[in-house]
Write a protein that holds these residues in place. Structure first.
Motif, short mmCIF file in Angstrom:
data_model
loop_
_atom_site.label_atom_id
_atom_site.label_comp_id
_atom_site.label_asym_id
_atom_site.label_seq_id
_atom_site.Cartn_x
_atom_site.Cartn_y
_atom_site.Cartn_z
N ARG A 37 0.83 -1.22 0.00
CA ARG A 37 0.00 0.00 0.00
C ARG A 37 0.86 1.27 0.00
O ARG A 37 0.33 2.36 -0.20
CB ARG A 37 -0.96 0.01 1.20
N VAL A 99 -2.49 5.09 8.18
CA VAL A 99 -3.58 4.96 7.21
C VAL A 99 -3.84 3.46 7.05
O VAL A 99 -3.21 2.78 6.26
CB VAL A 99 -3.24 5.66 5.87
N MET A 194 -4.89 -3.40 14.61
CA MET A 194 -3.81 -4.08 15.33
C MET A 194 -2.56 -3.24 15.61
O MET A 194 -1.56 -3.78 16.06
CB MET A 194 -3.41 -5.36 14.55
O1 LIG Z 1 -4.30 -2.98 6.62
P1 LIG Z 1 -3.48 -2.70 7.85
O2 LIG Z 1 -3.03 -1.30 7.92
O3 LIG Z 1 -2.36 -3.67 8.03
O4 LIG Z 1 -4.48 -2.93 9.09
C1 LIG Z 1 -5.22 -4.06 9.43
O5 LIG Z 1 -5.04 -5.20 8.60
C2 LIG Z 1 -4.30 -6.23 9.28
C3 LIG Z 1 -5.18 -7.42 9.53
O6 LIG Z 1 -5.74 -7.90 8.37
C4 LIG Z 1 -3.82 -5.60 10.57
O7 LIG Z 1 -2.55 -5.04 10.39
C5 LIG Z 1 -4.90 -4.59 10.83
O8 LIG Z 1 -4.57 -3.57 11.72
#
Ligand SMILES: O=P(O)(O)O[C@H]1O[C@H](CO)[C@@H](O)[C@H]1O
Ligand SMILES: O=c1cc[nH]c(=O)[nH]1
Length: 254
Positions: A37, A99, A194
């Motif tokens: 991303r 983000v 997370m």
């Molecule tokens: O897409 P990101 O920013 O990683 O965020 C979310 O996606 C992940 C879990 O699928 C975890 O890291 C959660 O916090």
């Protein structure tokens, strides 16, 4: 014994995990979780450079409306996020905007909506190594106010909605039981992700500024699942969250 003091070791040199040195980053960093991303942030920038990619930490820099911008991926979870924030701070970053993607735990929120965090319930292990549980994980309030305003405007212009509230940082994606989700809902928690706890706690402790906007990936109460074809809505939400973060960086001259 020649014990290493990690609070000072490696400051102002190339960092062990993010592989960045002073002078290679701007004072503000956008933090997606996923290295893939980081190029989405770069789509908004000019004069883009990929500066480093080590483990889960990929970094690109560029310019947005006259401001120098860095984007670095944190990886998933609080342990790698704490490392990324610590090391980015050691090479010159002072403001951080996560983000992310996140699941809603209140009804009526749909994939692609924006979720701005007013604080994070520390259901993680990493931040316990920094501060006792009673210490709140709160973002920078000026940053969050600006981020919420830009999120609201950008979401509304796109015919979607921005929400604001307390998020929770869990450690164990697949250990989130229906009972736990119900409990979060009853507590009035807006969304689950997370990384925010580590971001907010490390930032407070080190005198840095941090905030978070996520794109809703799923709704664990309404049953809108990220496993059933919501990906285009989620991608559109990621772009809106990135734009809101960039506009915040410009407005506050981060
Ligand atoms: O897409 P990101 O920013 O990683 O965020 C979310 O996606 C992940 C879990 O699928 C975890 O890291 C959660 O916090
Ligand atoms: O269930 C989910 C969905 C997205 N992100 C999380 O951390 N949990």
């Amino acid at each position: 014994m020649a014990t290493v003091d990690k609070s000072t070791a490696g400051v102002n040199t190339r960092q062990y995990h993010v592989a960045l040195a002073p002078g290679e980053v701007s004072s503000v960093a956008l933090l997606p979780g996923d290295p893939f991303r980081v190029p989405l942030v770069a789509e908004f920038l000019t004069d883009v450079k990929e500066v480093a990619h080590n483990r889960e930490h990929r970094t690109m820099t560029g310019w947005y409306k006259g401001r120098h911008i860095t984007a670095t991926s944190t990886g998933m979870g609080c342990p790698s996020t704490a490392i990324a924030v610590e090391e980015l701070a050691r090479v010159g970053v002072t403001s951080f905007i996560r983000v992310g993607s996140s699941a809603a735990v209140q009804p009526g929120i749909v994939p692609g909506d924006l979720l701005v965090s007013d604080g994070s319930f520390r259901n993680d292990g990493t931040t316990d190594a920094y501060l006792p549980k009673g210490f709140p994980a709160v973002p920078d309030l000026e940053l969050t106010t600006a981020l919420a305003r830009h999120s609201e405007r950008i979401a509304t212009d796109a015919g979607t909605t921005a929400h604001r509230g307390i998020s929770v940082s869990d450690d164990a994606f697949y250990a989130e039981t229906p009972e736990w989700i119900e409990q979060l809902n009853r507590m009035g928690i807006l969304n689950v992700e997370m990384e925010a706890s580590a971001l907010f706690i490390v930032a407070r402790l080190r005198g840095l500024r941090a905030a978070m906007v996520c794109a809703c990936s799923s709704n664990l109460i309404d049953g809108a699942s990220l496993y059933s074809g919501v990906k285009p809505a989620l991608s559109d939400g990621w772009m809106r969250s990135i734009e809101a973060a960039l506009e915040t960086a410009v407005e506050l001259e981060l």
